[in-house]
Structure formats: structure tokens, C-alpha cells
Design an enzyme around this catalytic site. Sequence first.
Site, PDB file in Angstrom:
ATOM      1  N   GLU B  44       0.737  -1.192   0.201  1.00 27.20           N
ATOM      2  CA  GLU B  44      -0.022  -0.109   0.056  1.00 27.20           C
ATOM      3  C   GLU B  44       0.766   1.122  -0.056  1.00 27.20           C
ATOM      4  OE1 GLU B  44      -2.500   0.900   3.410  1.00 27.20           O
ATOM      5  OE2 GLU B  44      -3.240   2.588   2.510  1.00 27.20           O
ATOM      6  N   ASP B 109       9.253   5.436  15.392  1.00 29.32           N
ATOM      7  CA  ASP B 109       8.737   6.806  15.076  1.00 29.32           C
ATOM      8  C   ASP B 109       9.249   7.636  16.535  1.00 29.32           C
ATOM      9  OD1 ASP B 109       7.841   9.299  14.426  1.00 29.32           O
ATOM     10  OD2 ASP B 109       6.062   9.139  14.577  1.00 29.32           O
ATOM     11  N   ASP B 111       9.679  11.399  18.229  1.00 28.41           N
ATOM     12  CA  ASP B 111       9.210  12.592  17.688  1.00 28.41           C
ATOM     13  C   ASP B 111       9.630  13.715  19.042  1.00 28.41           C
ATOM     14  OD1 ASP B 111       7.764  14.872  17.444  1.00 28.41           O
ATOM     15  OD2 ASP B 111       6.474  13.619  16.252  1.00 28.41           O
TER      16      ASP B 111
END
Lengths: 508, 414
Positions: B44, B109, B111
Site C-alpha cells: 500500500e 517513530d 518525535d
Amino acid sequence: MEFSREKRLKGRLAGDRRGDLYPHSLQFYLQPPTENISLAEFENFAIDRLKLLKVVENLGVSYVKGSDEYKSRLEREIRKLKFPYKALVEDDYDARRKDHISHFILRLAYCQSEDLRRWFIQQEMDLFRYRFNALTGDLVEKFLKYVNLSYGAISKEVKEKFAVQLRNSTPGLGGAKVEELEFYKVPLQDAMDLFRVRRVYLLNGFAYVPHTDIVAIVLNNYRTKLSKALALTARSLPAVQSDERLQPLLNHLSHSYVGPDYSIQKNVGKISLEHIDALSVKSFPLCMRQLNKALRDNHHLRHGGRMQYGLFLKGIGLTLEQALQFWKSEFIKGKVDADKFDKGYAYSIRHNYGKEGKRTDYTPFSCMKIILSNPPSQGDYHGCPFRHSDPELLKQKLQSYKIPPTGITQVLELVKGMHYQLACQKYFQLTHDVDDIGFSLNHPNQYFAESQKLLSGGREVKKEPSEPESSQQKLSSQKRTNSCSIPTSSNTEADTELEGLDAYFTED
Amino acid sequence: MAGFEPGSLPDLLPLYYRRLFPHGPYGRWLSYGGVVKNYFQRREFSFTLRDDIYVRYQSFNSPQELEKEMQKMNPYKIDVGAVYSHRPSQCNTVHRGAFQAQEKELVFDIDMTDYDDVRSCCSSAEICSKCWTLMTIAIRVIDRALVEDFGVKHRLWVYSGRRGVHCWVCDDAVRKWSSAMRSATVEYLTLVKGGSETVKKVNLTDPIHPFISNSLSLVEPYFEEYALVGQDILGSNESWEKVVALVPEHILRLLLREFPKKRDSLQRWELLKNKMDKCRPSHAESEIMLQFCFPRLDINVSKGVSHLLKSPFSVHPKTGRVSVPIDLQKLDQFDPFAVPTISRLCSELDTAHEEEEEDGEKENEAEPVPKRRTRDYKKTSLAPYVRVFERFVEEMDKSRKGELLRKSDLQGDF
Ligand SMILES: [Zn+2]
């Protein structure tokens, strides 16, 4: 009698194969059962396993898991329900078979939603943990080999090299113990629950697991397999749901809540026998009202009816003496004389009260049991009228009970959707003229207790049924006599064999 | 450095996707050697178009088709999702339950906004060279654990383009990990727990697991320079209160009495260490270091197999910076502010083009298009980052070939 002898014979013939099928008292349930089983056995197995899982859940809430109290109570229940309870028992083929088949039946019922799956996995895991921990040393090794979870122990050199790391990775170890302990080199996936909380040493994609923590590995592996299997079963569910024999059953199993068992009677001796007929109209659920009427009309009830109704009466407070008098006075009006009653029927009544045989104090049947097990056949009046009656006959019966047409429509809608207990709940609302009953119905004795609470609470019952009762009684009993000659769908179902159960468990 | 204007994206993106985006290595990366059938085709992609139009479940027959689509749509942002059981673009034609996410890289991830309670230099989306050290530490800690503890080989660390970093773990086995495995991994890698309601977010107990001691030895070299000097965490009454709240009660009172007498953070830290030494087995000193410096992972991004993550070499639509791979060999030198913006890259391309034209046109025109594109990003400051990416893809090719060779050797034995 016939049946049990036959069964034993069959068992002996199959003797050699049996051992191969279940070499251990414990299993990962990797292969679905391939034998054909009767619908009745299917139901009984399912109910017993659900009971067992409920026990597991309740004990887990009330006691520290793994404590002596927890273990002894769980063992008692497992024995009572005839599941394998001691790993050492060699010849427990029947228990192992029941364990195997019932597990797979509940998979079908509990794969349908995330919540159900979670509940099922949780209870099965706890059950498995208990049973695995009950295995003795030798059997542990054998079982690990059997399920392909035997790992290589690390060498002495490796252990020395990483002694500090191993000690620091393994909480609860005294300093010296590392040398004495066996460590296994386990692939990461298998040690997920251990490394997640940093209870093992990780090196280069392997977990170094001490012997004492192997149980976590086994459980982790079992959980992975089980949740994968449930996901796969869920995918084949459309096929199961189109099977009209299984669907209502499974649907019900997954909605079932095993509530209080109403074995403790608060009202013992407070019911007088003269009031039973009036009570049956006011406060009995439809199934019991039907049984009472059949008994009065025919002066007889067959075994299934005597069990269901007799235990219900016990539950609402009839003493043993009252019960004997009640049944006797009715039976002798028919073809049974006093002597025959005392010899033939009194025993089973005392039995119900735990005074004979195994002296088990039998508990009244729950809705789940009534709906799922022992469906009525020709000449029987037991069962759940919402589940086991032809909808057309049910409609006529409700009409004769003066239930308003809109109410009947609502009840029949629920029946059609296979929500039998909700249908009964609706019946309660209609007969007690309440909009919301404020409880969820799962037991006939609960129905009775709630009805009595409501009626004694001073609430006026709109339709006082005493006056037109006699005429109604005749009318409905006539109808019912008719119904007996028409075989209902459940009659034909009762003896069918369930073939190809394994087809529902696709492998991927 | 050319300033970036978000409004200029529609003009710059066509140029970027036509001449700068490293389509070649990118396609090779996501094809994974073409070993698994339709692996690329079942992946995807999602595009964010102008005005926040978000298009999910896109899939392509080949990297070339993806390249064409990028050049046609000029997405503001590209996200990469999972490899599904069926082609995502046909997800509506298959039975709903049958369409399932099967594989994806394990992603992390990190951050900077998750560190707001321990950095005083900036807040929320802002970063500066001071707090960037937190990202450096995070990469060191997580990367070591991935390699040494989890035995992972192929990691691609990427600057997100704004305020954080991403990691793509691409080993064949890891891409198959279940979501339970992914969350177990994140939990193993997590030491800082609790939200704004929790004061003490790191709690160590004996024995100290090797993962923690290994991580501590990676944090320690940065602590003085970053926390004591850079963030000055013991610089003022107000800031040291947050620190002493993490030590045992009796030490706390002592420190509050003594701290004002000391000159700076360094001296105060010395004092704290001395006091803590006398009160074993407390781990307060380590706990403070970890609470202020240890990586904070977003479990939700890592856990879900189908979770989307911004693609490497996608342009950050707010800053204009390209999401570029980070060279771990030069990790301490990595400067997020030196990462080129799309506007800078385009102007570099223009300059190069002008110079070429002066050099002579004939040669240039005779060249085939793909080769020219290869040379195009090499003319810009994107070049070193593409080289890091190419090295990563080559490493994977190499170990795949090694694996194949090993397998054929094994077969040769029979
Ligand atoms: Zn900053």
C-alpha cells in the site's frame, strides 16, 4: 443401560487407536476432531466446557491464581465435569476426548467477535497454565517434545561467558544459581512474554531462558496458536452459520452467562402445595407453566419433564417431603398406584434432593441448559417453549393466554432471531405489565423470584388470571395434545449425527 | 540557503519527482529482490495531495508505474503501508475479511514533541541543534539493541523532515512479525513511562537488565554536554526542582539546602552523585539520566502492521525538507538544518543546468533520459543522502545473494 454397555464395548475395540489420538492429558488442540458426534453430546460437551471456563474465570477473580486454594478448587471442578484432571491418569480417554471436542466447539462459538475471542483465550490460557503446572518433571519434557518446543540447552562455556548478563536478566535468582540452572536458547517469537518485560537475556535474536521460565514459553506459544486458530475459524464462520443445526446453539453459547445456580433456597417450606397452580399462572415462566399443566392434565410427566420441573420446584422452596407428596398425589390420579410410585418414582425425587445415589445436590436447570441440552421428543413437555415449540403453536398458546397481538408479534420476532431468552423476557413484561424488567433473564428460578418480588411489591397485576383460568386451561391443553402428534423440528434433530465437524476448522 | 515557501510546492514537486527523487534504488528497496510473488504489487502507498486530499490503498504493478503516478499526481506527501494479501487497489473487489495486512517493515517513530517535559530550549514542533542530541542518543540506543539484542541487520534510519526520526527495520524475518511481536519489542525498548501526571517516569530495580546497562553507557557520554551544559537542568531553582523530585526524600532536602551554594549544573550534579553514592541501592542517578535522555517511542506507530509511515525521500510539506536517510557512521555530524529543502535542490539543479549549457549542449542532448536523471540528483546536495540509501539497498541485495548462495550450497550437498 443399553447405551452405556454399547459404548464401553466400542471403547475397547478402539483401544489401540485411542492412545495414539491423545498421548498426553494436555494438548495444544492442533487437530480438530474428525469423528461424528451426536447433537446431544455436542451440546453437553459445549455446556460443560463453558461451565468449566466460567469456573476458571470466577476462581481467577476470587483467589490468587496458582495458590493452593485456587488449585484445589479448580481440580475439584475439573473432576466434577469429567475433564482430565491429573496428568498421571493413563486411562482417561473419555475425559481427553471430551476436552478435545468441547474445546473445538467453543472455538466456533467464541471466534465471532474480538471480545468473545479475548474472553475465551483468557480462560483457556488460565486453564492450560493450571494443567501444565500440574505436570510432573518427566511429563513436562515429554509434552515439550510432543508440541515441538524442546530447545537446546546452552553449553557450560557459553553460560560462563555470559554469567553476569544471565544473572542480571533473570530476576529472582540468587547469584550462585546461574551455574546450576539450565538455560535454553529460544527464538525470539517463542519468548515474547518474557522479553517484553525484560525477564530474559537477549543476544543476537535469541532469548536465553532459564528452565524455570519454560512455562511462559509454552503459554506464549499456545496463545499464539490459539489466537491464530480463532482468526481462521472466524473466517470459516459463514459456513457454520448456514448450518441451521449449529447456529442457534453456537449463538446461544456465546451469549450465555451462567448466573447464580439457585441451589440455595431461601424460601424452603414457604410454598404450600395448594398455591402451585395459581403461582404457575402468575409467576412461572412459560416452560414451567407448561410442565405444570401437562402434569395436571396427564397425571404424569416423563423423565426429562420431572427433572426440569422437579428441580425448579425444589428451587422455589419445596421441601423433599412436599415434593414427594406433590408428585405422588398427582401420579396416583393416573395409571400409577401408590405402591408403584414409591418403588419407581420416589427414588428419583429423593435423588434430586441429594438423598440417593452419588448424593449430589442437583441444581435447577438454567435457561442455557434447558435451551441447549436434551431437547424434548414425542410425549415430552420439557425444554424451552420459545426454542422447542413450533412457532405457530407457540402463537396459539400465547393467544390463549390472552397476550395482546402486538406482544405476540414481538415475541415471535425474537424467537425468529433465535433470542429465546429475550422472548421469555418479553413474555415476562407482557404478563406482568412492565415496560422494562430491569434484569437479564437466564434462569427459570430467577424468573420466578423476580415475578414474586414484583407482585409482592404491591404492584397491581392488570389481568388477574384466576377467573377465566379453568376454561383457558382446557382450551390450551387441547391444543397441546394436538401439538404432540406433530413432530417438531427439534425432534428430528435430536438424534442426528454431526458429520464433518473438522470441516469448519480450515487450515491456512 | 534558499528559503522555502509552502506555496511554491505545486511548482517544485513536478521537478522533484521528475528529476530528483531516487526512483531506481527506491523501487529496488521495496521489491526486495522480487523473491516473494507480487510483493511490490501488494504494497500500500498513500498520497496526500493538495488541500489535504488523502488517497489510501494505492498499489502499483511495478516501480515504473509508481514513478509515473508520482510524476502525474505530484503528491505533497507519500506514505508507505503494509504488504497485503491482495492488491490494495483492488481491496473493494475482495471479501472484506479476506483483505489483510500481512507484512511490513518494523518501524519506529521518535518525535521531539514527546520530550517537551525535559527540554527547555524549544517546545512542540520546534527543534534546535541543542535538543537534536536527544535524537542522536535515541538512534544510538535503539540501533544497538536492534543489532545486538534482536539480531537485526538491515535498518534504515531517516530524518522525518521536521522534528524527529524514523527507523525502518527491513530484515525478511522481521517484516513477518505479528503485531504482538512488534509491541513486545517496543515494550522491551521502553523505559520512560507515564504521562504528565507522573513525576518519576523511570524506575529501576535490581538486577539491572543488560539492555538498561548497555543503554546507560550510551547515554552517559552525552549527558554532561547535553543535559548539564546545553539544557542546564540544574541551572536554576526552577529547573532543578524537576530533577530533585526524582531522588529519595531525605536526599532531596539535603540537596535543596546545598544546591544554591554551588556554582553551576556541573557542580550540582557532582554533589548529587556523591550523595547518591552513599545511599545504595538507589538508582536515582541513572533514573535521572534516563528520564532526561532515553528514547521515547510511539508504540502505536510500531505496533500495527497496517500503520502508515511517511516514506523516505518524501518532502515535508511544512518545512520543505526532504526526508533523508541518516548515515550512522557520521551520526554525530548529522545536522537536520543542513538537510536540503526542495526549493534549494531545485535551484541547485538550475545552476548546474546553466553551467552545463555553458560547457556545451551537444553531449547533453544525445544522452538518454534515465541516465540524465541519475546525474541530476548527483548535481545537488541530495547526492550524499542518496548514496547512503543506495548503500543500504546494496547491503540487502548482498545478504540476499549470500542467502541464496548458502541455500544452493546446501542443495548441492545432496
Ligand atoms: Zn531545542
